[in-house]
Design a protein around this motif. Structure first.
Motif, PDB file in Angstrom:
ATOM      1  N   TRP A  20       0.932  -1.175  -0.084  1.00  0.00           N
ATOM      2  CA  TRP A  20       0.043   0.121   0.016  1.00  0.00           C
ATOM      3  C   TRP A  20       0.869   1.440  -0.001  1.00  0.00           C
ATOM      4  CZ3 TRP A  20      -4.437  -1.739  -1.479  1.00  0.00           C
ATOM      5  CH2 TRP A  20      -4.829  -3.134  -0.912  1.00  0.00           C
ATOM      6  N   SER A  21       2.170   1.196   0.087  1.00  0.00           N
ATOM      7  CA  SER A  21       2.966   2.431   0.017  1.00  0.00           C
ATOM      8  C   SER A  21       4.295   2.156  -0.546  1.00  0.00           C
ATOM      9  CB  SER A  21       3.168   3.016   1.531  1.00  0.00           C
ATOM     10  OG  SER A  21       3.783   2.041   2.237  1.00  0.00           O
ATOM     11  N   LYS A  23       8.168   4.101   0.153  1.00  0.00           N
ATOM     12  CA  LYS A  23       8.945   5.376   0.517  1.00  0.00           C
ATOM     13  C   LYS A  23      10.144   5.565  -0.206  1.00  0.00           C
ATOM     14  CE  LYS A  23       7.780   4.406   5.470  1.00  0.00           C
ATOM     15  NZ  LYS A  23       7.836   3.742   6.673  1.00  0.00           N
ATOM     16  N   MET A  32       6.669   9.527   1.284  1.00  0.00           N
ATOM     17  CA  MET A  32       5.946   8.290   1.372  1.00  0.00           C
ATOM     18  C   MET A  32       4.566   8.389   0.394  1.00  0.00           C
ATOM     19  SD  MET A  32       4.236   6.075   4.162  1.00  0.00           S
ATOM     20  CE  MET A  32       3.028   7.067   4.591  1.00  0.00           C
ATOM     21  N   HIS A  34       1.229   6.868  -0.225  1.00  0.00           N
ATOM     22  CA  HIS A  34       0.366   5.688   0.290  1.00  0.00           C
ATOM     23  C   HIS A  34      -1.034   5.829  -0.382  1.00  0.00           C
ATOM     24  CE1 HIS A  34      -2.662   4.228   3.637  1.00  0.00           C
ATOM     25  NE2 HIS A  34      -1.354   3.533   3.776  1.00  0.00           N
ATOM     26  N   GLU A  35      -1.316   4.571  -0.563  1.00  0.00           N
ATOM     27  CA  GLU A  35      -2.686   4.183  -1.325  1.00  0.00           C
ATOM     28  C   GLU A  35      -3.861   3.878  -0.356  1.00  0.00           C
ATOM     29  OE1 GLU A  35      -4.136   0.422  -3.683  1.00  0.00           O
ATOM     30  OE2 GLU A  35      -2.251   0.990  -4.184  1.00  0.00           O
ATOM     31  N   SER A  36      -4.759   4.505  -0.680  1.00  0.00           N
ATOM     32  CA  SER A  36      -6.234   4.294  -0.089  1.00  0.00           C
ATOM     33  C   SER A  36      -7.471   4.085  -0.587  1.00  0.00           C
ATOM     34  CB  SER A  36      -6.281   5.310   1.443  1.00  0.00           C
ATOM     35  OG  SER A  36      -6.575   6.609   0.453  1.00  0.00           O
TER      36      SER A  36
END
Length: 108
Positions: A20-21, A23, A32, A34-36
């Motif tokens: 999901w991420s 860095k 970073m 980051h996926e949501s």
């Protein structure tokens, strides 16, 4: 929120990635991506990572974009997509930066 300006793309270095991420460091700063997912819509948020005196990282949100996920930004040299086993050194930095530029998350 606005994207980040990258002065020297050659300084891009992937640090760590998960499902999901990702860095990464660029121009001496750590970030970073980051996926949501919310209501069946996927987006990514770009954060700047700051390390405090105790060694913990704090996040500062920079920009967000609708996106098909982290996997879209990560492609390997000569590969259509990368797997969890793909080494960070095999991820195309040019593809990563071009994708983030197209989504308005970075400026070169």
């Amino acid at each position: 929120m606005n994207g980040i300006a990258i002065n020297d793309p050659s300084t891009l270095r992937f640090v760590k990635r998960s499902r999901w991420s990702v860095k990464f460091e660029v121009d001496g700063k750590r970030y970073m991506l980051h996926e949501s997912t919310e209501d069946c819509e996927t987006s990514v948020t770009l954060y700047r990572l700051f390390q405090d005196r105790s060694g913990r990282f704090d996040l500062d949100g920079i920009a967000s974009a609708r996106f098909d996920g982290i996997g879209v930004a990560l492609r390997g040299a000569g590969m259509s997509e990368v797997s969890d086993a793909t080494p960070l050194s095999q991820i195309s930095k040019a593809w990563f930066l071009a994708t983030l530029c197209a989504k308005g998350l970075v400026r070169l």
